[in-house]
Design an enzyme around this catalytic site. Sequence first.
Site, PDB file in Angstrom:
ATOM      1  N   SER A 250      86.173  21.092  32.047  1.00 22.63           N
ATOM      2  CA  SER A 250      86.838  21.665  33.218  1.00 22.63           C
ATOM      3  C   SER A 250      87.963  22.534  32.697  1.00 22.63           C
ATOM      4  O   SER A 250      88.679  22.153  31.782  1.00 22.63           O
ATOM      5  CB  SER A 250      87.365  20.553  34.110  1.00 22.63           C
ATOM      6  OG  SER A 250      87.909  19.513  33.328  1.00 22.63           O
ATOM      7  N   ALA A 251      88.056  23.739  33.267  1.00 22.45           N
ATOM      8  CA  ALA A 251      89.023  24.690  32.730  1.00 22.45           C
ATOM      9  C   ALA A 251      89.858  25.294  33.851  1.00 22.45           C
ATOM     10  O   ALA A 251      90.231  24.589  34.794  1.00 22.45           O
ATOM     11  CB  ALA A 251      88.295  25.733  31.904  1.00 22.45           C
TER      12      ALA A 251
ATOM     13  N   ALA B 130      87.150  26.456  37.092  1.00 19.45           N
ATOM     14  CA  ALA B 130      85.920  25.758  37.442  1.00 19.45           C
ATOM     15  C   ALA B 130      85.718  24.543  36.561  1.00 19.45           C
ATOM     16  O   ALA B 130      86.355  24.405  35.519  1.00 19.45           O
ATOM     17  CB  ALA B 130      84.741  26.706  37.259  1.00 19.45           C
TER      18      ALA B 130
ATOM     19  N   ASP C 221      88.168  37.254  26.875  1.00 21.70           N
ATOM     20  CA  ASP C 221      88.812  35.938  26.897  1.00 21.70           C
ATOM     21  C   ASP C 221      88.404  35.060  25.718  1.00 21.70           C
ATOM     22  O   ASP C 221      87.985  33.911  25.912  1.00 21.70           O
ATOM     23  CB  ASP C 221      88.429  35.261  28.222  1.00 21.70           C
ATOM     24  CG  ASP C 221      89.492  34.293  28.714  1.00 21.70           C
ATOM     25  OD1 ASP C 221      90.566  34.228  28.083  1.00 21.70           O
ATOM     26  OD2 ASP C 221      89.245  33.598  29.715  1.00 21.70           O
TER      27      ASP C 221
HETATM   28  N1  LIG Z   1      76.053  27.241  29.130  1.00 21.64           N
HETATM   29  C1  LIG Z   1      76.893  26.308  28.679  1.00 21.64           C
HETATM   30  N2  LIG Z   1      76.492  25.412  27.747  1.00 21.64           N
HETATM   31  C2  LIG Z   1      77.336  24.462  27.282  1.00 21.64           C
HETATM   32  N3  LIG Z   1      78.605  24.277  27.722  1.00 21.64           N
HETATM   33  C3  LIG Z   1      79.076  25.124  28.646  1.00 21.64           C
HETATM   34  C4  LIG Z   1      78.257  26.174  29.182  1.00 21.64           C
HETATM   35  N4  LIG Z   1      78.983  26.857  30.102  1.00 21.64           N
HETATM   36  C5  LIG Z   1      80.199  26.262  30.119  1.00 21.64           C
HETATM   37  N5  LIG Z   1      80.281  25.223  29.263  1.00 21.64           N
HETATM   38  C6  LIG Z   1      81.459  24.353  29.030  1.00 21.64           C
HETATM   39  O1  LIG Z   1      82.290  24.441  30.173  1.00 21.64           O
HETATM   40  C7  LIG Z   1      83.595  24.923  29.829  1.00 21.64           C
HETATM   41  C8  LIG Z   1      84.147  25.767  30.963  1.00 21.64           C
HETATM   42  O2  LIG Z   1      83.274  26.856  31.244  1.00 21.64           O
HETATM   43  P1  LIG Z   1      83.875  28.313  31.429  1.00 21.64           P
HETATM   44  O3  LIG Z   1      82.743  29.222  31.765  1.00 21.64           O
HETATM   45  O4  LIG Z   1      84.663  28.663  30.231  1.00 21.64           O
HETATM   46  O5  LIG Z   1      84.832  28.108  32.706  1.00 21.64           O
HETATM   47  P2  LIG Z   1      86.293  28.693  33.058  1.00 21.64           P
HETATM   48  O6  LIG Z   1      86.089  30.068  33.605  1.00 21.64           O
HETATM   49  O7  LIG Z   1      86.866  27.784  34.076  1.00 21.64           O
HETATM   50  O8  LIG Z   1      87.084  28.712  31.791  1.00 21.64           O
HETATM   51  C9  LIG Z   1      83.407  25.641  28.512  1.00 21.64           C
HETATM   52  O9  LIG Z   1      84.611  25.609  27.776  1.00 21.64           O
HETATM   53  C10 LIG Z   1      82.302  24.827  27.859  1.00 21.64           C
HETATM   54  O10 LIG Z   1      82.862  23.671  27.253  1.00 21.64           O
HETATM   55 MG   LIG Z   2      86.601  29.343  29.970  1.00 24.00          MG
END
Ligand SMILES: Nc1ncnc2c1ncn2[C@@H]1O[C@H](COP(=O)(O)OP(=O)(O)O)[C@@H](O)[C@H]1O
Ligand SMILES: [Mg+2]
Length: 451
Positions: free
Chosen positions: A137-138, A141, A289
Amino acid sequence: MANTLTGARPLSWPHRIRRFVDVGSTFLAIYWSYKRIQRNKKLTPAERERRISAAHRSSAKRIYRLATRMEGLLIKTCQFISSRADVAPPEYVAVLSRLQDRVPARPFRDVAALIEHELGGHPDAIFDDFTRRPIASASLAQVHRARTKDGRDVAVKVQYPGIDRVMETDLRNIAILVRILARIEPNFDFRVIMAELNKDVPGELDFVREGHSSERVARDLSHRADIRIPAVVWEHTARRVLTTEFIGATKISEIPKLIEQGIDPNQVALIMTEAYCEQILVHGFFHADPHPGNLFVLPGPVVVFLDFGLSKELPEGFRLNYARLVLALISQDEDQMVQAFRALGFKTKSEDPQSLVALGQSFFESTGADQKPYIDADVMPEVNERLARILNANPVTEIPGDILLIFRVLGLMSGLQKRLDSHVNVVETITPYAQAQAARLAELAEGSAAG
Ligand SMILES: Nc1ncnc2c1ncn2[C@@H]1O[C@H](COP(=O)(O)OP(=O)(O)O)[C@@H](O)[C@H]1O
Ligand SMILES: [Mg+2]
């Protein structure tokens, strides 16, 4: 909703004011904790160092707690700080890194309701094995692992309900701060920065757009077997839900784990450097990013790019002039440097070119005498002092909005190169990419000379 940027209503005024007060009081408390140490002249150097380290740790924890309460742009800011191992104190890096992918998550029922609203069905109806607990979770999302009905392993990124209102509020509060700052520092045009933020933040809230951005970069870099971008699963994607192919890889900052798998961190740093040279200089479209929460590595090594919410397209003229600046910096050609800065839209108070030359030189000076691929924190005080002296005499009054995300990438890359203990030769790596643009540049120059 003519005057909202994200399409969302901002939070109510009492909420907005509380955000201001919370942020303001936290930063005042932090300021005082450092000031007290600075004022205490009786401390031995060792004791001073010990107290500063303790203040770093407690300040970082304060900021961490504030960010998890505030969410939104403050989390993004903390992600940036935690990625700057090159310049940020290690105490900040350690505490704030948690905000890269371990922000306290929302309850499952909220996630399920949002998916139902966006995709028209309960997650258990749409997917097989939708995990209750998020894998990460970041800032905007949380991500849940699931399997599609046809058996694909996927990551479902679900926007936090209400985060659009938080972001809208942050933008408005920052606009107020910018107006105050503009009074204190009338020489600098802060509107450029605000305009760029106002463009970038709403884009980050639109996951359909994010899906398209990831496909665009994936296409641009498809010739590279050492770069991977998860495919978008469009049938389960909407404005606030992004479903992508799940990739189980190692976070780029987990160096011991990389080494355990026989991955050379320096090779990873080289792939990253080349990837950004190509995105920015050749395609003019880039992932903006690159903090460790968005970068993963598979054996090979193959670098996995995630999270294209913050992506940037450069106008062609800007891209070419940026290439020109890079070449001028490499050759230390002061005339070319100044011309390129001006062509990009940098403005100074007077015509004197000294400020722009100093700015250009500071790029190299900040990497130390041995030209590391990252900022050398030891030389920074001296570089900053010199730069400030020159800029004081002739301030930079405007920087172009299009450069801001490039600067962001350069900062994050510097932090990453330091983490990876990289010895990549940046000048050598970037030169062919910049030179390849030389022909187009010459054409452009001829065109404008003729016109
Ligand atoms: N396709 C994927 N496969 C594996 N882990 C994922 C994937 N997409 C997202 N994650 C995990 O979810 C986290 C948050 O996703 P992210 O797209 O970076 O969201 P945000 O925009 O909130 O930063 C990532 O840091 C990663 O750990
Ligand atoms: Mg992210």
